[in-house]
Write an enzyme that holds these catalytic residues in place. Structure first.
Site: not given
Ligand code: 9MR
Length: 371
Positions: A162, A266
């Site tokens: 990102e 994802e």
């Molecule tokens: O699904 C993840 C969630 O449990 C966490 O709280 C969050 C914190 O940043 O991250 C989520 O996963 C993310 C992933 O690592 C990167 N792309 C976006 C995803 C959704 O936020």
């Protein structure tokens, strides 16, 4: 005559029962990973609750449906290095052991990300941002130690996650602000040095956005022009049933044209309204809860389910079409109940974005895409 009729009735009832149970069996045993085994890996993200306390039924679902897994949170830098030079691999090792017992390929998520990085990472003991050289060394140390620890057990890494904004510019993260735009090159260089056998990925959301598409193409070219290796682009694919699949496919094709593989890393497909219509996975986005934004809390309607079925079939047709350049399709979770989308960007909603329902049953579209 009556006897013959009774016999015919009996046979047809038996046949119906047999056919019913055969199709129920086929439904139970329908497996995503089997269905796509000649196309690409099919994966899911796992959280530590599932790894440690998942029911036998959940674990069986994970085992039988997915050929690859990624850690939803336990391999992020705030977990792996909560304090400078103090590494904590406990959760991640447990997660990887489960994957190994299941014979699943593991992806590492993620090395360099502005979010979920520990606070110390960017600051000195007075709370002031560190200088460029210190930041480069911290990044190098993190990448070397983490990739070194998991060497041979992780197939590939989201090296940078990102880094690009909606307008196509580089995100003004602490990595960017402290090191400068070459932090991305440095991260890929360190990752290659740390484990030359691991695949290296750039991963981002909203990849259907044309500005982001262009910026990622530029990034791939820049890395290659500097003699660096990038093996694949991860299109996160936090989509909704109204996402623009034409733009999405265009991005996929643009990346493939640059000579890298692509992956959906994802995938989840929300059925809920996104309040400002600017679909994003930017975690800081937040809207207040309103009943009107939570229309399916008692269950999804038939029409909405049909809309999602239709979308998923179209999406998987795109994946099949590009299968030779796609290495992996990973869902961001197993069941709807696990999904981060229930709390994003509005807390406390009921969404239906994943292949399995809250009752662990496959969604209708799972059968459709397998077919
Ligand atoms: O699904 C993840 C969630 O449990 C966490 O709280 C969050 C914190 O940043 O991250 C989520 O996963 C993310 C992933 O690592 C990167 N792309 C976006 C995803 C959704 O936020």
């Amino acid at each position: 005559m009556v006897k013959d009729f009774m016999l015919v009735r009996l046979v047809s009832v038996l046949l119906m029962l047999f056919a019913g149970s055969a199709s129920a069996k086929a439904q139970q045993t329908a497996s995503l990973k089997e269905a796509f085994k000649n196309d690409f890996l099919i994966g899911t993200a796992l959280n530590m609750w599932q790894v440690r306390h998942g029911s036998e039924q959940t674990k069986e679902l994970i085992r039988s449906q997915f050929s690859t897994v990624v850690a939803e949170n336990c391999m992020k830098s705030e977990v792996l290095q909560p304090v400078e030079n103090v590494f904590n691999f406990k959760d991640a090792d447990e997660f990887i052991s489960l994957a190994e017992n299941n014979g699943q390929v593991v992806t590492g998520h993620c090395l360099v990300w502005h979010s979920q990085a520990p606070a110390w990472f960017f600051h000195n003991d007075k709370g002031v941002l560190v200088d460029r050289q210190t930041m480069i060394e911290r990044m190098r140390k993190h990448i070397y130690t983490v990739m070194g620890h998991f060497k041979g057990r992780v197939k590939g890494w989201d090296v940078v996650n990102e880094a690009i904004e909606f307008d196509g510019s580089l995100r003004k993260s602490n990595f960017y602000n402290i090191i400068g735009e070459d932090y991305i090159r440095l991260a890929f260089q360190f990752a290659h040095e740390a484990d030359p056998d691991a695949e290296l990925y750039y991963n981002d959301y909203s990849m259907d956005n044309p500005n982001k598409r262009e910026a990622v193409v530029k990034l791939i070219r820049d890395l290659k022009a500097h003699g660096l290796r990038i093996d694949a682009v991860g299109m996160q694919s936090h989509l909704s049933t109204t996402s623009n699949l034409k733009e999405y496919e265009e991005s996929m094709e643009a990346f493939i044209k640059e000579g890298v593989k692509v992956m959906a890393t994802e995938l989840d497909v929300s059925v809920l309204p996104f309040p400002n219509h600017q679909m994003t996975a930017e975690i800081s986005t937040n809207f207040e809860y309103q009943e009107a934004l939570n229309p399916y809390k008692k269950g999804i309607t038939e029409e909405k389910q049909a809309e999602q079925n239709d979308f998923m079939v179209k999406l998987f047709k795109i994946y099949k079409k590009h299968a030779k350049d796609i290495t992996r399709i990973t869902f961001w979770g197993v069941t709807d109940g696990d999904s981060w989308k229930n709390d994003f960007p509005v807390p406390g909603r009921t969404d239906y974005p994943l292949p399995f329902g809250r009752d662990l049953k496959p969604k209708p579209w799972v059968y459709l895409i397998i077919k």
